[in-house]
Design a protein around this motif. Sequence first.
Motif, PDB file in Angstrom:
ATOM      1  N   ALA A  56      33.447 -37.794 -31.322  1.00  0.00           N
ATOM      2  CA  ALA A  56      33.531 -38.208 -30.233  1.00  0.00           C
ATOM      3  C   ALA A  56      35.501 -37.275 -29.598  1.00  0.00           C
ATOM      4  N   PRO A  57      35.577 -38.236 -27.984  1.00  0.00           N
ATOM      5  CA  PRO A  57      36.650 -36.891 -27.665  1.00  0.00           C
ATOM      6  C   PRO A  57      37.798 -36.437 -28.235  1.00  0.00           C
ATOM      7  N   ASP A  58      38.225 -37.916 -28.795  1.00  0.00           N
ATOM      8  CA  ASP A  58      39.731 -38.110 -29.907  1.00  0.00           C
ATOM      9  C   ASP A  58      39.458 -37.766 -31.384  1.00  0.00           C
ATOM     10  N   GLY A  59      38.513 -37.011 -31.802  1.00  0.00           N
ATOM     11  CA  GLY A  59      38.572 -36.740 -32.463  1.00  0.00           C
ATOM     12  C   GLY A  59      37.660 -37.415 -34.056  1.00  0.00           C
ATOM     13  N   ARG A  60      37.445 -38.635 -33.667  1.00  0.00           N
ATOM     14  CA  ARG A  60      36.881 -39.075 -34.795  1.00  0.00           C
ATOM     15  C   ARG A  60      35.473 -38.605 -34.983  1.00  0.00           C
ATOM     16  N   SER A 114      35.259 -30.936 -30.270  1.00  0.00           N
ATOM     17  CA  SER A 114      34.966 -31.990 -28.787  1.00  0.00           C
ATOM     18  C   SER A 114      36.764 -31.111 -28.801  1.00  0.00           C
ATOM     19  N   SER A 115      36.642 -30.192 -29.276  1.00  0.00           N
ATOM     20  CA  SER A 115      37.495 -29.083 -29.312  1.00  0.00           C
ATOM     21  C   SER A 115      37.940 -28.623 -30.731  1.00  0.00           C
ATOM     22  N   ASN A 135      37.439 -41.288 -39.732  1.00  0.00           N
ATOM     23  CA  ASN A 135      38.708 -41.921 -38.724  1.00  0.00           C
ATOM     24  C   ASN A 135      40.217 -41.459 -38.332  1.00  0.00           C
ATOM     25  N   LYS A 136      40.143 -40.127 -38.621  1.00  0.00           N
ATOM     26  CA  LYS A 136      40.926 -38.470 -38.417  1.00  0.00           C
ATOM     27  C   LYS A 136      41.837 -38.744 -39.399  1.00  0.00           C
TER      28      LYS A 136
END
Length: 374
Positions: free
Chosen positions: A160-164, A113-114, A181-182
């Motif tokens: 996911a977009p938040d890195g999870r 995602s990034s 969970n990062k």
Amino acid sequence: MRRRHFVSGLIGTAAAFGLTTAAGPFASARDAGAAAAFPPGWQPVPVPNGQEAAQLLDVAAAGPELAWAVGEEGRNGSTRGRPLAMVWDGTAWTQTGLGQLEFSGQLHSVAGSSPDAAWAVGTDTSGHGHLLAWDGVTWQEVAYPGQDDTGTELTGVTVAPDGRAWVSGRNSEGQGLLHWNKREWRWCALLPSTVTEAPSGVHRTPDGEIWVYGTGVVARWDGAWTELPPPTGIRFGVTGLLPCAENDVWLTGYDYGVGGPPGKPPSCVLRHWDGTAWSYVTPPFTVGLLSGITSDDQGRPDRIAGWDFWDQTRAHYLRWDGAAWVSERGPLATTPVVLNALARIPGTGEYWSVGTTSSSPYPPAHSRVEHFGP
């Protein structure tokens, strides 16, 4: 069975390997350092030279200027080669050095995602699962719980977009989903299904639902498992799942039926869950396979990639027109076109698809990359 298998001698979802030259319709824009300006529709995109007999098995995009593709090169028949990876920087695909990886085999799933949140999974020649993280330049292997246990394998990954992140697979206890969970990787609760085979893939919906799918299992994870009854079939292989709503779930794959293989091509599998039961859906072509499915940015049905046994010199995509799946053809080629994966570029109406140019896993097959522009 993993998401991608031998299919009547084909490697990947439908098969083989490859590498094309850097020359092509976008060479001038790339050489000038400008962002690639893609023409509309499906177009071939050049990829770098490398070791022959290579295949791209999966592709993921973080945006128009960053995408990853993974697979295998140097394979010869049933003898596995070396992991293969490429990265898109907005102007060109380049091959990523993987000399730091100390295993032979393949990378078969990628998600990102990034630049700081991208993962890939692979399998070595002994069937052992490997988990890799993107460091901005290449892929580095990372440890995960149970990686040395007998029976542990990894099959798919989503981010996911938040890195999870979540990885489908199976450990020695039968757990089928690994979660990042990062901070750390942890296995989720035991799958309730009695199926002993690992799920072949994992899917995250735009609203954050996590699903695993495969032969004999279709299940949603939200802290606990909710299973759908798996669709029935003989020699049924699952290549993709698209949950749009509780009464709107699509599944793609292939089925040999009675009597095959060897020598018999598979039949396309397209099933739909309406909240009560799975129904058979007849796609525009029926002999071959459907190798992946993607949604639009709102999670609605969008496109399917496929391999048409009766017309192998161009990809046969399916596009959802709001009521049915209709044909959408790729560009004509001088070689077979076998696509293994399809990914939407977030925030755009554009797509990447990847695969190979051969229906057999031997040199001098070439990688195949196609792009769709609106």
